[in-house]
Design a protein around this motif. Structure first.
Motif, PDB file in Angstrom:
ATOM      1  N   SER A 275      44.929  37.233  33.600  1.00 38.02           N
ATOM      2  CA  SER A 275      43.846  37.850  32.830  1.00 38.02           C
ATOM      3  C   SER A 275      43.607  37.112  31.504  1.00 38.02           C
ATOM      4  O   SER A 275      44.541  36.799  30.785  1.00 38.02           O
ATOM      5  CB  SER A 275      44.234  39.299  32.554  1.00 38.02           C
TER       6      SER A 275
ATOM      7  N   LEU B 183      53.678  35.700  28.552  1.00 46.28           N
ATOM      8  CA  LEU B 183      53.402  36.248  29.893  1.00 46.28           C
ATOM      9  C   LEU B 183      52.484  35.308  30.672  1.00 46.28           C
ATOM     10  O   LEU B 183      52.726  35.001  31.846  1.00 46.28           O
ATOM     11  CB  LEU B 183      52.769  37.641  29.780  1.00 46.28           C
ATOM     12  N   LYS B 184      51.439  34.850  29.996  1.00 47.08           N
ATOM     13  CA  LYS B 184      50.471  33.950  30.643  1.00 47.08           C
ATOM     14  C   LYS B 184      51.166  32.693  31.145  1.00 47.08           C
ATOM     15  O   LYS B 184      50.967  32.260  32.267  1.00 47.08           O
ATOM     16  CB  LYS B 184      49.384  33.596  29.622  1.00 47.08           C
TER      17      LYS B 184
HETATM   18  C1  F6R Z   1      48.492  39.260  33.720  1.00 45.66           C
HETATM   19  C2  F6R Z   1      47.875  40.301  34.520  1.00 45.66           C
HETATM   20  C3  F6R Z   1      48.622  41.580  34.755  1.00 45.66           C
HETATM   21  C4  F6R Z   1      47.681  42.777  34.558  1.00 45.66           C
HETATM   22  C5  F6R Z   1      48.392  44.096  34.898  1.00 45.66           C
HETATM   23  C6  F6R Z   1      47.508  45.285  34.607  1.00 45.66           C
HETATM   24  O1  F6R Z   1      47.648  38.184  33.535  1.00 45.66           O
HETATM   25  O2  F6R Z   1      46.773  40.143  34.965  1.00 45.66           O
HETATM   26  O3  F6R Z   1      49.720  41.675  33.880  1.00 45.66           O
HETATM   27  O4  F6R Z   1      47.244  42.764  33.243  1.00 45.66           O
HETATM   28  O5  F6R Z   1      48.764  44.094  36.246  1.00 45.66           O
HETATM   29  O6  F6R Z   1      46.322  45.245  35.333  1.00 45.66           O
HETATM   30  P1  F6R Z   1      45.086  46.128  34.935  1.00 45.66           P
HETATM   31  O7  F6R Z   1      44.613  45.690  33.615  1.00 45.66           O
HETATM   32  O8  F6R Z   1      44.083  45.894  36.020  1.00 45.66           O
HETATM   33  O9  F6R Z   1      45.569  47.557  34.898  1.00 45.66           O
END
Ligand code: F6R
Length: 367
Positions: free
Chosen positions: A158, A242-243
């Motif tokens: 993300s 994390l990234k």
């Molecule tokens: C990291 C990533 C995950 C999401 C996590 C929550 O890049 O994408 O850590 O941030 O699984 O996901 P959402 O925001 O969809 O609840």
């Protein structure tokens, strides 16, 4: 579909200026001095009655909540607690009708976050969701929604969702501050003006991605590295770490800079890369002392800071990268960008599948 970019992740990193503009659109009044949140059900009376705020999410959304929690605490002067949804939901948290529970989720479908939302509602709290998917389960069940307008995020890692979540938190913090009178109208206007400059500042950083790429190629041969920072810089390096882990598979840890000497300093040896995020002026000197601690043990230090601090920092670090200047509170919306690029280019240098890292799914609908 990737708009000329090699990967969705890079495309999405480049879409951030637009995502910032879209998430702010219609949420600032014509005078440009006030935040408006059309459709918000949270009444002024309710906002005034709040005694605490809980910010609950998973992964990157949790990391956005760390910045968001600090923003609310600073702007509204109300106690904020952050937790990951999988812990919160099972620990009988102290929730009352005077608690505002903010759940953060890009997909709006994360099972633990949805369960945390239900736990909060069962205890009488008003639940406000910050989500990128307005038709999602979390958006449907929450009492209020602030939509991030990042557009669809395809890459598993993300990026633009995280930064749009920061924008949503800044808007919410300013809004609550207006209602509770904790910031003057001029102070609010000042923050809004600085927010308007963020998209262009991100663009300027993207135009200088090559410096980050060169550094990413240096760290790509390492198996372990550390990120350090204080205050909001600490929140941002948690996201940077994390990234990096999820797509480059390099093991990294993000540490509050002052905490290293309580154990982790033992892991610093000759040549270990340490990335120090040093943008928060009030703690800059303290971070510099921590940089000296790791340098003395042989670490190879890259500092990310503002231009004006570069000459001084270069006395104690090996390399420095300058980022544009904004208000300290808003700096995470800029400082995370080189860390996203670092993860991207490190993963690329290692020949990994950037958009689909091993073992991970975009939406985690199981516990
Ligand atoms: C990291 C990533 C995950 C999401 C996590 C929550 O890049 O994408 O850590 O941030 O699984 O996901 P959402 O925001 O969809 O609840």
């Amino acid at each position: 579909e990737k708009g000329g970019f090699d990967h969705f992740m890079l495309k999405e990193i480049h879409e951030q200026p637009k995502a910032y503009r879209d998430t702010m659109l219609g949420r600032i009044d014509e005078s440009g001095r006030k935040v408006v949140l059309p459709g918000l059900k949270l009444s002024d009376e309710k906002i005034r009655s709040l005694t605490s705020v809980h910010v609950i999410a998973c992964g990157t959304a949790y990391n956005a909540g760390l910045v968001g929690g600090t923003a609310i605490e600073q702007l509204v002067r109300i106690p904020v607690m952050n937790d990951v949804a999988s812990e919160y939901r099972y620990r009988s948290p102290l929730i009352t009708p005077e608690t505002l529970v903010i759940v953060v989720s890009q997909s709006g479908e994360t099972a633990d976050t949805l369960a945390a939302l239900r736990e909060a509602q069962a205890n009488g709290a008003h639940v406000l969701a910050i989500t990128n998917v307005v038709g999602s389960s979390i958006a449907r069940d929450a009492d209020d929604v602030i939509a991030t307008l990042a557009g669809p995020e395809i890459a598993v890692a993300s990026t633009k969702a995280y930064t749009s979540q920061l924008i949503a938190f800044y808007l919410l913090g300013l809004y609550m501050a207006q209602v509770r009178g904790t910031q003057s109208a001029d102070d609010v206007a000042h923050v809004i003006a600085a927010m308007h400059s963020l998209p262009e500042q991100v663009e300027s950083m993207l135009a200088q991605a090559d410096t980050v790429k060169a550094y990413a190629e240096q760290i790509a041969s390492h198996e372990h590295l550390f990120f350090i920072g204080r205050g909001l810089d600490y929140s941002v390096v948690q996201e940077g770490s994390l990234k990096l882990k999820e797509i480059s598979y390099i093991h990294s840890e993000a540490y509050a800079a002052g905490e290293l000497k309580h154990g982790t300093l033992a892991l610093i040896e000759e040549g270990v890369p340490v990335i120090a995020l040093a943008t928060q002026e009030t703690v800059l000197e303290k971070t510099v002392s921590n940089i000296k601690e790791v340098k003395a043990r042989g670490a190879d230090v890259m500092a990310i800071t503002h231009e004006e601090n570069v000459p001084d920092l270069l006395k104690s670090v090996d390399q420095a990268l300058a980022i544009p200047k904004t208000l300290p509170l808003l700096t995470p919306a800029l400082s995370v960008v080189p860390l996203q690029l670092l993860a991207y280019y490190a993963a690329l240098a290692r020949g990994n599948d950037v958009d689909k890292p091993r073992n991970l799914a975009k939406s985690v609908t199981v516990e």
